[in-house]
Enzyme design. Structure first.
Site, short mmCIF file in Angstrom:
data_model
loop_
_atom_site.label_atom_id
_atom_site.label_comp_id
_atom_site.label_asym_id
_atom_site.label_seq_id
_atom_site.Cartn_x
_atom_site.Cartn_y
_atom_site.Cartn_z
N ASP A 154 0.82 -0.93 -0.09
CA ASP A 154 0.14 -0.06 0.18
C ASP A 154 0.70 1.64 0.19
OD1 ASP A 154 -2.12 1.03 0.02
OD2 ASP A 154 -2.67 0.64 1.85
N HIS A 199 2.60 2.88 -8.72
CA HIS A 199 2.65 1.97 -9.16
C HIS A 199 3.38 1.59 -10.16
CE1 HIS A 199 -1.85 1.71 -7.35
NE2 HIS A 199 -1.85 2.92 -8.68
N LEU A 251 11.07 -20.24 -4.78
CA LEU A 251 9.74 -19.32 -3.86
C LEU A 251 8.40 -19.60 -4.97
CD1 LEU A 251 8.93 -16.96 -2.45
CD2 LEU A 251 10.23 -15.75 -4.36
C1 FPP Z 1 -2.35 -0.07 -3.59
O1 FPP Z 1 -1.48 1.65 -3.61
C2 FPP Z 1 -1.47 -0.56 -4.49
C3 FPP Z 1 -2.23 -0.85 -5.35
C4 FPP Z 1 -3.65 -0.41 -5.64
C5 FPP Z 1 -1.75 -2.36 -6.17
C6 FPP Z 1 -0.93 -2.75 -6.24
C7 FPP Z 1 0.26 -2.48 -7.43
C8 FPP Z 1 1.28 -2.98 -7.36
C9 FPP Z 1 2.65 -2.70 -6.40
C10 FPP Z 1 2.21 -3.05 -8.76
C11 FPP Z 1 2.93 -4.28 -8.77
C12 FPP Z 1 2.47 -5.72 -9.07
C13 FPP Z 1 2.56 -6.58 -10.02
C14 FPP Z 1 1.88 -8.02 -9.79
C15 FPP Z 1 3.11 -6.01 -10.93
P1 FPP Z 1 -2.80 2.53 -3.39
O2 FPP Z 1 -2.72 2.83 -4.78
O3 FPP Z 1 -3.65 2.29 -3.03
O4 FPP Z 1 -1.44 3.42 -2.37
P2 FPP Z 1 -2.44 4.52 -1.55
O5 FPP Z 1 -3.56 4.32 -0.16
O6 FPP Z 1 -1.52 5.68 -1.62
O7 FPP Z 1 -3.86 5.78 -2.61
#
Ligand code: FPP
Length: 242
Positions: free
Chosen positions: A16, A33, A127
Site C-alpha cells: 500500500d 504503481h 519460491l
Molecule cells: C496500493 O496502493 C497498491 C495497489 C492497489 C496496486 C498494487 C500494485 C503494484 C504494487 C504494482 C505491481 C504489481 C504487479 C503484480 C506487477 P494505493 O494506490 O492504494 O496507494 P494509496 O493508499 O497511497 O492511494
C-alpha cells in the site's frame, strides 16, 4: 540478521501507498504503481535471498474496481507489461507464479498472460509467488462454503464432515501453509479483506514506509521483528502453569 530457524516460511504483503508516493512528488498515481512494481521485484529478490518459500502479494483487490476507470486500466496494463517483461527472469530464478482470485473479469490478453506465466513456471520450487488479483477474502470463504454445500446437495459429502480443515482446504490457498508473517506498508492498520481466514494466527507487521520505497532493509526489519515474536497459536507457549 536472524537465524534461518526463525525466518518465516510464508510472507503475505499488502503493498500500500503507491498513490500517496506519487502524489507527494506531484506525479500521477499510476507512476506510483510503476515504482511499486520495482519494489515488488526487489522484494522477490530479498525473499529468494532468505529462502522464504512462499510470498503472497495483494496486487488488485475486488474493491479496486471502484477506482477511476483510467487508473484501473493503467494498472491492468502495468500487470500485463510486468508479466511479459519479468516472467523469463522469475523463471530463471526458480520462482513459481500463481494467481489467486477471480480472473474472469480481466481481458483475454491478461488472462492469457497469467495462464502462460503459471504454465511456464509450474515446476519451479525456489519460491512460490501468489499474486492476488481481483481477490477478496469474503468472496473466497463464501465460494468455499458454496462448493461444500453443492457437494452435500449431490450427496457426495455429509454436512457433519464439514469442519475448519475441510473449509480451509477449499480456499484459494487451501493447498498451502498459512502466512507466518503479514506485512502492510503505507501506514494503514487493517486487513482490507485480504486472506481473512488464513491470517488467524499470523504475526502482523505494519510500517509507515510507502510501498515504492520498501527495500531490502525494510524487509529485513520486518523479518527481524518477526524473529523476536513468540508464537503461541492460542496456547501458553513457554509460560509455566499449575
Ligand atoms: C496500493 O496502493 C497498491 C495497489 C492497489 C496496486 C498494487 C500494485 C503494484 C504494487 C504494482 C505491481 C504489481 C504487479 C503484480 C506487477 P494505493 O494506490 O492504494 O496507494 P494509496 O493508499 O497511497 O492511494
Amino acid at each position: 540478521m536472524t537465524s534461518p530457524a526463525s525466518l518465516p516460511e510464508h510472507v503475505a504483503i499488502i503493498m500500500d501507498g503507491n498513490g500517496r508516493w506519487a502524489l507527494r512528488q506531484g506525479r500521477p498515481r499510476t507512476d506510483g504503481h510503476e515504482a511499486g512494481s520495482d519494489a515488488l521485484k526487489r522484494t522477490i529478490e530479498t525473499a529468494l535471498k532468505y529462502r522464504i518459500r512462499i510470498l503472497t502479494v495483494y496486487a488488485f483487490s475486488s474493491e479496486n474496481w471502484s477506482r477511476p476507470k483510467s487508473e484501473v486500466r493503467k494498472l491492468l496494463e502495468l500487470f500485463l507489461r510486468a508479466l511479459n517483461r519479468e516472467v523469463r527472469e522469475l523463471d530463471e530464478h526458480g520462482v513459481r507464479i500463481r494467481f489467486v482470485g477471480d480472473r474472469s473479469a480481466f481481458n483475454p490478453a491478461l488472462r492469457d498472460g497469467m495462464a502462460r506465466a503459471e504454465k511456464r513456471t509450474r515446476d519451479n520450487s525456489a519460491l512460490l509467488l501468489n499474486v492476488a488479483v481481483n481477490y477478496g477474502g469474503h468472496a473466497d470463504i463464501a465460494g468455499a462454503a458454496r462448493r461444500l454445500a453443492e457437494a452435500v446437495a449431490r450427496d457426495e459429502l455429509d454436512s457433519k464432515q464439514i469442519d475448519a480443515d475441510r473449509l480451509g482446504a477449499e480456499l484459494a490457498l487451501g493447498d498451502q501453509i498459512p502466512p507466518d508473517l503479514f506485512i502492510r506498508t503505507g501506514g494503514e492498520m487493517r486487513l482490507s479483506n485480504f486472506l481473512l481466514w488464513e491470517l488467524a494466527y499470523t504475526e502482523l507487521y505494519f510500517t509507515e514506509v510507502l510501498w515504492p520505497d520498501f527495500d531490502g532493509g525494510d524487509f529485513e526489519a520486518a523479518l527481524d521483528d518477526y524473529a523476536r515474536r513468540e508464537r503461541r497459536f492460542g496456547g501458553l507457549g513457554e509460560v509455566k502453569h499449575a
